[in-house]
Design a protein around this motif. Structure first.
Motif, PDB file in Angstrom:
ATOM      1  N   ILE A  23       0.829  -1.204   0.000  1.00  0.00           N
ATOM      2  CA  ILE A  23       0.000   0.000   0.000  1.00  0.00           C
ATOM      3  C   ILE A  23       0.872   1.267   0.000  1.00  0.00           C
ATOM      4  O   ILE A  23       0.372   2.366   0.102  1.00  0.00           O
ATOM      5  CB  ILE A  23      -1.002   0.036   1.178  1.00  0.00           C
ATOM      6  N   SER A  24       2.183   1.075  -0.140  1.00  0.00           N
ATOM      7  CA  SER A  24       3.075   2.239  -0.170  1.00  0.00           C
ATOM      8  C   SER A  24       3.385   2.675  -1.600  1.00  0.00           C
ATOM      9  O   SER A  24       3.759   1.857  -2.444  1.00  0.00           O
ATOM     10  CB  SER A  24       4.387   1.908   0.553  1.00  0.00           C
ATOM     11  N   TRP A  25       3.267   3.963  -1.848  1.00  0.00           N
ATOM     12  CA  TRP A  25       3.595   4.546  -3.161  1.00  0.00           C
ATOM     13  C   TRP A  25       5.037   4.224  -3.541  1.00  0.00           C
ATOM     14  O   TRP A  25       5.333   3.967  -4.699  1.00  0.00           O
ATOM     15  CB  TRP A  25       3.404   6.075  -3.074  1.00  0.00           C
ATOM     16  N   PHE A  26       5.918   4.195  -2.540  1.00  0.00           N
ATOM     17  CA  PHE A  26       7.335   3.943  -2.806  1.00  0.00           C
ATOM     18  C   PHE A  26       7.553   2.545  -3.395  1.00  0.00           C
ATOM     19  O   PHE A  26       8.370   2.355  -4.293  1.00  0.00           O
ATOM     20  CB  PHE A  26       8.154   4.097  -1.516  1.00  0.00           C
ATOM     21  N   ARG A  33      10.076   0.758 -11.718  1.00  0.00           N
ATOM     22  CA  ARG A  33      11.460   1.052 -12.101  1.00  0.00           C
ATOM     23  C   ARG A  33      12.311  -0.225 -12.122  1.00  0.00           C
ATOM     24  O   ARG A  33      13.532  -0.157 -12.286  1.00  0.00           O
ATOM     25  CB  ARG A  33      12.059   2.082 -11.132  1.00  0.00           C
TER      26      ARG A  33
ATOM     27  N   LEU B  98      14.443   8.704  -7.123  1.00  0.00           N
ATOM     28  CA  LEU B  98      13.358   9.601  -6.731  1.00  0.00           C
ATOM     29  C   LEU B  98      13.911  10.938  -6.226  1.00  0.00           C
ATOM     30  O   LEU B  98      13.310  11.987  -6.439  1.00  0.00           O
ATOM     31  CB  LEU B  98      12.471   8.958  -5.655  1.00  0.00           C
ATOM     32  N   MET B 102      12.554  13.407  -8.929  1.00  0.00           N
ATOM     33  CA  MET B 102      11.367  14.089  -8.428  1.00  0.00           C
ATOM     34  C   MET B 102      11.684  14.996  -7.238  1.00  0.00           C
ATOM     35  O   MET B 102      10.779  15.571  -6.653  1.00  0.00           O
ATOM     36  CB  MET B 102      10.298  13.053  -8.071  1.00  0.00           C
ATOM     37  N   LEU B 104      12.501  14.367  -4.260  1.00  0.00           N
ATOM     38  CA  LEU B 104      11.916  13.973  -2.984  1.00  0.00           C
ATOM     39  C   LEU B 104      13.003  13.953  -1.919  1.00  0.00           C
ATOM     40  O   LEU B 104      14.130  13.528  -2.181  1.00  0.00           O
ATOM     41  CB  LEU B 104      11.263  12.591  -3.095  1.00  0.00           C
ATOM     42  N   ASP B 106      11.735  13.535   1.685  1.00  0.00           N
ATOM     43  CA  ASP B 106      11.118  12.873   2.834  1.00  0.00           C
ATOM     44  C   ASP B 106      10.581  11.503   2.419  1.00  0.00           C
ATOM     45  O   ASP B 106       9.615  11.419   1.652  1.00  0.00           O
ATOM     46  CB  ASP B 106       9.987  13.775   3.358  1.00  0.00           C
ATOM     47  N   PHE B 107      11.237  10.456   2.888  1.00  0.00           N
ATOM     48  CA  PHE B 107      10.841   9.098   2.498  1.00  0.00           C
ATOM     49  C   PHE B 107      10.072   8.382   3.607  1.00  0.00           C
ATOM     50  O   PHE B 107       9.917   7.178   3.576  1.00  0.00           O
ATOM     51  CB  PHE B 107      12.079   8.292   2.076  1.00  0.00           C
ATOM     52  N   SER B 108       9.587   9.135   4.591  1.00  0.00           N
ATOM     53  CA  SER B 108       8.848   8.508   5.686  1.00  0.00           C
ATOM     54  C   SER B 108       7.383   8.311   5.296  1.00  0.00           C
ATOM     55  O   SER B 108       6.871   8.968   4.388  1.00  0.00           O
ATOM     56  CB  SER B 108       8.941   9.376   6.940  1.00  0.00           C
ATOM     57  N   GLY B 109       6.724   7.376   5.979  1.00  0.00           N
ATOM     58  CA  GLY B 109       5.300   7.126   5.728  1.00  0.00           C
ATOM     59  C   GLY B 109       5.061   6.292   4.482  1.00  0.00           C
ATOM     60  O   GLY B 109       5.990   5.742   3.879  1.00  0.00           O
ATOM     61  N   LEU B 110       3.790   6.165   4.105  1.00  0.00           N
ATOM     62  CA  LEU B 110       3.406   5.312   2.979  1.00  0.00           C
ATOM     63  C   LEU B 110       3.450   6.057   1.647  1.00  0.00           C
ATOM     64  O   LEU B 110       3.703   5.474   0.602  1.00  0.00           O
ATOM     65  CB  LEU B 110       1.992   4.754   3.203  1.00  0.00           C
ATOM     66  N   LEU B 111       3.140   7.355   1.691  1.00  0.00           N
ATOM     67  CA  LEU B 111       3.113   8.176   0.483  1.00  0.00           C
ATOM     68  C   LEU B 111       4.033   9.371   0.701  1.00  0.00           C
ATOM     69  O   LEU B 111       4.081   9.904   1.800  1.00  0.00           O
ATOM     70  CB  LEU B 111       1.697   8.715   0.216  1.00  0.00           C
ATOM     71  N   PRO B 112       4.765   9.807  -0.334  1.00  0.00           N
ATOM     72  CA  PRO B 112       5.644  10.966  -0.138  1.00  0.00           C
ATOM     73  C   PRO B 112       4.827  12.234   0.130  1.00  0.00           C
ATOM     74  O   PRO B 112       3.961  12.587  -0.678  1.00  0.00           O
ATOM     75  CB  PRO B 112       6.401  11.062  -1.462  1.00  0.00           C
ATOM     76  N   LEU B 115       4.381  15.094  -2.416  1.00  0.00           N
ATOM     77  CA  LEU B 115       3.437  14.983  -3.534  1.00  0.00           C
ATOM     78  C   LEU B 115       1.998  14.858  -3.056  1.00  0.00           C
ATOM     79  O   LEU B 115       1.068  15.244  -3.755  1.00  0.00           O
ATOM     80  CB  LEU B 115       3.773  13.750  -4.401  1.00  0.00           C
TER      81      LEU B 115
END
Lengths: 136, 186
Positions: A23-26, A33, B98, B102, B104, B106-112, B115
């Motif tokens: 569920i993570s965008w990363f 990629r 990334l 892009m 970026l 901050d790589f914490s959490g589920l979504l950057p 963005l």
């Protein structure tokens, strides 16, 4: 309650999606990629296990726990299969989410998931309204 | 045991468990795994607007809405109760790309957050990533007749060639966005 079994299976499904970080965008960016096997391993092994299970169900003509015969409906091809697929793919790489993960993100407390879900509902509604005018 | 549950789960644990959802739904109620239909049911329940595709007995499909409610609950349990690392351990190559492409940080959490923060709705990023992105997911999955669960997992498990076409489309769209459109946006 008749629906509690779906609530329970949904909860387990949501826990798996969350704990495996799909569920993570990363993770989705990592997949597009080609920089990790993680997502490919998950999707691939899920299909293999699903396929073997369906074969077992078909060969043994298994019934549901309520004794009904299990029926599998065939999906129909339309031009939407590939056009819609392409459109979803663009959105998948933007949001990093398919419909399932959106709800898991919401549950995990990601506020933007609420915006994403409303936008996805708007997309589904717009498709429904335009359906007769789109190539099928 | 609890420690194992708390860690992120590897693909060879999560993938087979996701695969088992297919027979589980068939065995408990003759239901095919698929989540994007829930978006249609919600539209039919809330704003049918006399649209033929949205005027049907959505209540007959309410199992799907219970399943989706469960997924949200699962998100809560999986993230808040079982715990999570602050940073998803993605490949260093992805982090580097990334950062470079892009910008970026901050790589914490589920979504950057750079963005997807709600405040981004005040600039182009929020409209592209939150609004357009979500819209394409809802529009495309319904037009294609399914999403990753309905076509990729459920459909391919049942050897549906239509689902293979859809999945190739999903990946083609994703690659187009990642490799062609992202470099133009940033």
């Amino acid at each position: 309650m008749k629906k509690s079994k779906y609530l329970t299976l949904g909860t387990l499904f949501g826990i798996i999606l969350t704990k495996s970080e799909v569920i993570s965008w990363f993770r989705i960016q990592e997949m597009f990629r080609f920089q990790s096997f993680h997502m490919y391993g998950i999707i691939g092994s899920a299909i293999v296990v699903g396929l073997l299970s369906i074969q077992l169900i078909k060969r043994n003509r298994l019934k549901t726990i309520h004794g009904e015969p299990i029926t599998l409906t065939n999906k129909k091809f339309t031009h939407g299969t590939w056009i819609g697929g392409l459109i979803f793919g663009l959105g998948w790489a933007l949001t990093g989410a398919c419909p399932g993960p959106l709800f898991a993100q919401l549950g995990s407390g990601v506020a933007s998931a609420a915006v994403l879900i409303v936008a996805a509902l708007a997309g589904t509604w717009t498709y429904s309204a335009l359906r007769d005018k789109l190539p099928l | 045991m609890l420690d194992l549950l708390r860690q992120p789960w590897p693909w060879y644990v999560a993938g087979p468990l996701i695969g088992l959802t297919v027979p589980a739904l068939l065995l408990v109620g003759n239901k095919a795994l698929g989540i994007s239909s829930s978006l249609r049911h919600m539209c039919a329940a809330c704003v049918p607007a006399n649209i033929p595709f949205l005027t049907y007995n959505w209540r007959a499909e309410s199992w799907n809405l219970w399943f989706v409610l469960g997924i949200a609950l699962g998100g809560f349990v999986g993230y808040r109760v079982l715990g999570h690392p602050d940073v998803v351990a993605i490949s260093p190559d992805t982090v580097r790309d990334l950062q470079a492409q892009m910008h970026l940080t901050d790589f914490s959490g589920l979504l950057p957050k750079e963005l997807f923060a709600i405040e981004n709705l005040a600039n182009w990023k929020g409209w592209v990533f939150l609004v357009l992105g979500g819209f394409l997911v809802g529009f495309g999955t319904r037009y294609a007749g399914g999403c990753t669960s309905g076509h990729a997992i459920s459909g391919l498990s049942n050897l549906q060639w239509v689902s293979l076409v859809a999945v190739v489309g999903f990946f083609a769209g994703g690659l187009l966005m990642t490799w062609v459109i992202y470099p133009l946006l940033f």
